[in-house]
Motif scaffolding. Structure first.
Motif, PDB file in Angstrom:
ATOM      1  N   LYS A  85       0.835  -1.201   0.000  1.00 16.50           N
ATOM      2  CA  LYS A  85       0.000   0.000   0.000  1.00 16.50           C
ATOM      3  C   LYS A  85       0.870   1.251   0.000  1.00 16.50           C
ATOM      4  CE  LYS A  85      -3.614  -2.130   2.876  1.00 16.50           C
ATOM      5  NZ  LYS A  85      -4.289  -2.059   4.198  1.00 16.50           N
ATOM      6  N   PRO A  86       0.380   2.342  -0.613  1.00 13.46           N
ATOM      7  CA  PRO A  86       1.049   3.627  -0.409  1.00 13.46           C
ATOM      8  C   PRO A  86       0.647   4.205   0.938  1.00 13.46           C
ATOM      9  CG  PRO A  86      -0.886   3.946  -1.768  1.00 13.46           C
ATOM     10  CD  PRO A  86      -0.798   2.465  -1.505  1.00 13.46           C
ATOM     11  N   ILE A  87       1.497   5.018   1.513  1.00 10.65           N
ATOM     12  CA  ILE A  87       1.113   5.774   2.704  1.00 10.65           C
ATOM     13  C   ILE A  87       0.429   7.055   2.236  1.00 10.65           C
ATOM     14  CG2 ILE A  87       1.951   7.039   4.716  1.00 10.65           C
ATOM     15  CD1 ILE A  87       4.000   4.902   5.131  1.00 10.65           C
ATOM     16  N   THR A  88      -0.844   7.171   2.542  1.00 12.17           N
ATOM     17  CA  THR A  88      -1.657   8.225   1.942  1.00 12.17           C
ATOM     18  C   THR A  88      -1.527   9.572   2.639  1.00 12.17           C
ATOM     19  OG1 THR A  88      -3.564   7.471   3.239  1.00 12.17           O
ATOM     20  CG2 THR A  88      -3.343   6.608   0.998  1.00 12.17           C
ATOM     21  N   ASN A  89      -1.031   9.601   3.871  1.00  9.35           N
ATOM     22  CA  ASN A  89      -0.874  10.899   4.530  1.00  9.35           C
ATOM     23  C   ASN A  89       0.588  11.337   4.643  1.00  9.35           C
ATOM     24  OD1 ASN A  89      -0.417   8.918   6.483  1.00  9.35           O
ATOM     25  ND2 ASN A  89      -1.340  10.096   8.151  1.00  9.35           N
ATOM     26  N   LEU A  90       1.437  10.776   3.778  1.00 11.51           N
ATOM     27  CA  LEU A  90       2.753  11.326   3.497  1.00 11.51           C
ATOM     28  C   LEU A  90       2.811  11.618   2.010  1.00 11.51           C
ATOM     29  CD1 LEU A  90       5.246   9.114   5.566  1.00 11.51           C
ATOM     30  CD2 LEU A  90       4.533  11.460   6.037  1.00 11.51           C
ATOM     31  N   CYS A  91       3.464  12.700   1.640  1.00 10.34           N
ATOM     32  CA  CYS A  91       3.434  13.095   0.236  1.00 10.34           C
ATOM     33  C   CYS A  91       4.743  13.761  -0.163  1.00 10.34           C
ATOM     34  CB  CYS A  91       2.268  14.049  -0.027  1.00 10.34           C
ATOM     35  SG  CYS A  91       2.327  15.551   0.965  1.00 10.34           S
ATOM     36  N   GLY A  92       4.916  13.871  -1.468  1.00 11.03           N
ATOM     37  CA  GLY A  92       5.995  14.686  -1.998  1.00 11.03           C
ATOM     38  C   GLY A  92       5.600  16.156  -1.913  1.00 11.03           C
ATOM     39  N   HIS A  93       6.455  17.031  -2.442  1.00 10.18           N
ATOM     40  CA  HIS A  93       6.225  18.447  -2.208  1.00 10.18           C
ATOM     41  C   HIS A  93       6.959  19.309  -3.220  1.00 10.18           C
ATOM     42  CE1 HIS A  93      10.260  18.333  -0.252  1.00 10.18           C
ATOM     43  NE2 HIS A  93       9.844  17.127   0.105  1.00 10.18           N
ATOM     44  N   GLN A  94       6.402  20.469  -3.456  1.00  8.93           N
ATOM     45  CA  GLN A  94       7.093  21.482  -4.224  1.00  8.93           C
ATOM     46  C   GLN A  94       8.227  22.060  -3.392  1.00  8.93           C
ATOM     47  OE1 GLN A  94       4.593  24.722  -5.451  1.00  8.93           O
ATOM     48  NE2 GLN A  94       6.135  25.633  -6.790  1.00  8.93           N
ATOM     49  N   ILE A  95       9.310  22.452  -4.059  1.00 11.15           N
ATOM     50  CA  ILE A  95      10.447  23.097  -3.399  1.00 11.15           C
ATOM     51  C   ILE A  95      10.693  24.435  -4.090  1.00 11.15           C
ATOM     52  CG2 ILE A  95      12.892  22.903  -2.793  1.00 11.15           C
ATOM     53  CD1 ILE A  95      12.651  19.868  -3.164  1.00 11.15           C
ATOM     54  N   LYS A  96      10.874  25.472  -3.283  1.00  9.78           N
ATOM     55  CA  LYS A  96      11.298  26.761  -3.807  1.00  9.78           C
ATOM     56  C   LYS A  96      12.608  27.145  -3.138  1.00  9.78           C
ATOM     57  CE  LYS A  96       6.638  28.457  -4.869  1.00  9.78           C
ATOM     58  NZ  LYS A  96       5.633  29.519  -4.614  1.00  9.78           N
ATOM     59  N   GLN A  97      13.231  28.205  -3.620  1.00  9.47           N
ATOM     60  CA  GLN A  97      14.498  28.636  -3.040  1.00  9.47           C
ATOM     61  C   GLN A  97      14.311  28.938  -1.557  1.00  9.47           C
ATOM     62  OE1 GLN A  97      16.209  32.193  -4.757  1.00  9.47           O
ATOM     63  NE2 GLN A  97      18.282  31.616  -4.149  1.00  9.47           N
ATOM     64  N   TYR A  98      15.112  28.292  -0.721  1.00  9.35           N
ATOM     65  CA  TYR A  98      15.071  28.422   0.739  1.00  9.35           C
ATOM     66  C   TYR A  98      13.746  27.965   1.348  1.00  9.35           C
ATOM     67  CZ  TYR A  98      19.441  31.020   0.446  1.00  9.35           C
ATOM     68  OH  TYR A  98      20.748  31.383   0.201  1.00  9.35           O
ATOM     69  N   ASN A  99      12.980  27.197   0.608  1.00  6.00           N
ATOM     70  CA  ASN A  99      11.693  26.711   1.127  1.00  6.00           C
ATOM     71  C   ASN A  99      11.524  25.255   0.729  1.00  6.00           C
ATOM     72  OD1 ASN A  99       9.085  26.269   1.975  1.00  6.00           O
ATOM     73  ND2 ASN A  99       8.250  28.138   1.065  1.00  6.00           N
ATOM     74  N   LEU A 100      11.770  24.361   1.685  1.00  6.13           N
ATOM     75  CA  LEU A 100      11.788  22.928   1.395  1.00  6.13           C
ATOM     76  C   LEU A 100      10.405  22.375   1.089  1.00  6.13           C
ATOM     77  CD1 LEU A 100      13.610  20.389   1.299  1.00  6.13           C
ATOM     78  CD2 LEU A 100      13.196  20.123   3.756  1.00  6.13           C
ATOM     79  N   HIS A 101       9.391  22.861   1.784  1.00  2.00           N
ATOM     80  CA  HIS A 101       8.015  22.399   1.568  1.00  2.00           C
ATOM     81  C   HIS A 101       7.172  23.602   1.166  1.00  2.00           C
ATOM     82  CE1 HIS A 101       8.265  18.199   3.151  1.00  2.00           C
ATOM     83  NE2 HIS A 101       9.361  18.707   3.681  1.00  2.00           N
ATOM     84  N   ALA A 102       7.052  23.805  -0.130  1.00  2.00           N
ATOM     85  CA  ALA A 102       6.423  25.031  -0.647  1.00  2.00           C
ATOM     86  C   ALA A 102       5.211  24.700  -1.496  1.00  2.00           C
ATOM     87  CB  ALA A 102       7.435  25.818  -1.480  1.00  2.00           C
ATOM     88  N   GLY A 103       4.067  25.233  -1.122  1.00  2.00           N
ATOM     89  CA  GLY A 103       2.907  25.196  -2.004  1.00  2.00           C
ATOM     90  C   GLY A 103       2.349  23.820  -2.274  1.00  2.00           C
ATOM     91  N   VAL A 104       2.649  23.286  -3.433  1.00  2.00           N
ATOM     92  CA  VAL A 104       1.994  22.087  -3.964  1.00  2.00           C
ATOM     93  C   VAL A 104       2.458  20.828  -3.238  1.00  2.00           C
ATOM     94  CG1 VAL A 104       1.715  20.657  -6.028  1.00  2.00           C
ATOM     95  CG2 VAL A 104       1.695  23.151  -6.219  1.00  2.00           C
ATOM     96  N   SER A 105       1.502  19.959  -2.900  1.00  2.00           N
ATOM     97  CA  SER A 105       1.810  18.621  -2.377  1.00  2.00           C
ATOM     98  C   SER A 105       1.634  17.595  -3.487  1.00  2.00           C
ATOM     99  CB  SER A 105       0.879  18.275  -1.209  1.00  2.00           C
ATOM    100  OG  SER A 105       1.111  19.135  -0.111  1.00  2.00           O
ATOM    101  N   ILE A 106       2.498  16.583  -3.498  1.00  2.00           N
ATOM    102  CA  ILE A 106       2.454  15.531  -4.523  1.00  2.00           C
ATOM    103  C   ILE A 106       2.017  14.242  -3.840  1.00  2.00           C
ATOM    104  CG2 ILE A 106       3.703  14.340  -6.342  1.00  2.00           C
ATOM    105  CD1 ILE A 106       3.591  17.363  -6.761  1.00  2.00           C
ATOM    106  N   PRO A 107       0.761  13.814  -4.024  1.00  2.00           N
ATOM    107  CA  PRO A 107       0.216  12.696  -3.254  1.00  2.00           C
ATOM    108  C   PRO A 107       0.731  11.342  -3.729  1.00  2.00           C
ATOM    109  CG  PRO A 107      -1.360  13.382  -4.899  1.00  2.00           C
ATOM    110  CD  PRO A 107      -0.209  14.354  -4.985  1.00  2.00           C
ATOM    111  N   ASN A 108       0.561  10.353  -2.863  1.00  2.00           N
ATOM    112  CA  ASN A 108       0.896   8.969  -3.203  1.00  2.00           C
ATOM    113  C   ASN A 108      -0.354   8.144  -3.488  1.00  2.00           C
ATOM    114  OD1 ASN A 108       3.758   9.128  -3.054  1.00  2.00           O
ATOM    115  ND2 ASN A 108       3.633   9.180  -0.837  1.00  2.00           N
TER     116      ASN A 108
END
Length: 296
Positions: free
Chosen positions: A150-173
């Motif tokens: 199974k995928p873990i549904t409440n962990l996700c990938g993420h957009q990255i911006k300069q100096y911002n590791l978790h920025a804006g868009v989430s990338i779901p599993n």
């Protein structure tokens, strides 16, 4: 879109992070200390002229994320452990974020370990400008189910911006229904987590990873000095006391958490204590096929 200089920095950070990930994964052997692996990974990143985008995460078995060893951590890898090595390098705020999973000395969880890697690599074959976000999740979920996990549904990938590791868009599993599309110039970390458990994580005990939550004048001069050091060294990125070149860093971190200046990240534990694997790359969205910046 990034200009040539910015793209060069993004690629350098990705190259360094990828080599650090491989170094860490190669070190994972029965009896080796987690502390030694984390120190080697972070030391390598710094030796190549990059900063730490976050402390090296070394999360074992049902711990999915947010474990990094403390200064006096004596834990060692045991036979059969499933170990996630997740590390990040930054160069002037441009980040390479990457992870891989190693099973220590056995092959009991080989299909689980492979499932997250296959899902990540399947997404890499099509992701690019205009890809619907939920399509990424749909493919991850379908790939994992085909491999019996199974995928873990409440962990996700993420957009990255300069100096911002978790920025804006989430990338779901999984297919979360978000039909927004990836735009040119985006940087995204895609990180499928696979499990033989229930498919969600819960907050576990506080970990050693922190980040600056707010600025506040501190009455203790040494705590204030440490805060200024941490802000200069790690900027907006997460860090831990082990990674600090400052006397009594562990004490100061605890003091700043107590004063509400730092926040700590809880360990993420699979809800049914299932084993978790993770594989991750950073992608630069610049054409029909995205550029993977964290390839070996």
């Amino acid at each position: 879109m990034l200009n040539a200089e910015e793209l060069s920095k993004l690629r350098k950070a990705g190259e360094v992070a990828a080599a650090a990930r491989s170094l860490g994964m190669d070190m994972v052997k029965e009896g080796v200390k987690l502390y030694d692996v984390a120190q080697e990974v972070e030391g390598y990143i710094r030796s190549k002229g990059c900063g730490l985008a976050f402390p090296c995460n070394i999360s074992i078995n049902e711990i999915a994320a947010h474990y990094t060893p403390c200064v006096d951590d004596k834990k060692v890898f045991a036979l059969g452990d499933v170990v996630k090595v997740d590390c990040g390098a930054e160069l002037d705020g441009f980040v390479g974020d990457t992870a891989g999973t190693v099973e220590v000395g056995t092959k009991k969880y080989r299909s689980l370990v492979e499932a997250s890697k296959i899902a990540r690599d399947t997404v890499a074959e099509f992701v690019g400008v205009g890809t619907p976000i939920n399509e990424i999740g749909r493919v991850v979920e379908m790939s994992m189910k085909q491999n019996g996990v199974k995928p873990i549904t409440n962990l996700c990938g993420h957009q990255i911006k300069q100096y911002n590791l978790h920025a804006g868009v989430s990338i779901p599993n999984y297919n979360d229904g978000n039909t927004d599309r990836l735009k040119p110039g985006m940087i995204v970390a895609i990180e499928p987590f696979a499990t033989n458990g229930g498919g969600t994580v819960t907050n576990g005990p506080p970990g050693n990873i922190v980040r600056i939550l707010r600025e506040r004048k501190l009455s203790d001069p040494k705590s204030q000095e440490f805060f200024e050091y941490a802000r200069g060294e790690f900027k907006s990125f997460p860090f831990c006391a082990r990674s600090c070149d400052f006397p009594d860093a562990e004490k100061h971190v605890k003091d700043l958490i107590r004063h509400g200046v730092l926040m700590s990240y809880g360990q993420m534990i699979e809800a049914r204590k299932g084993i978790v694997s993770q594989h991750e790359h950073t992608f630069y969205i610049a054409g029909e096929r995205a550029e993977i910046t964290t390839l070996p």
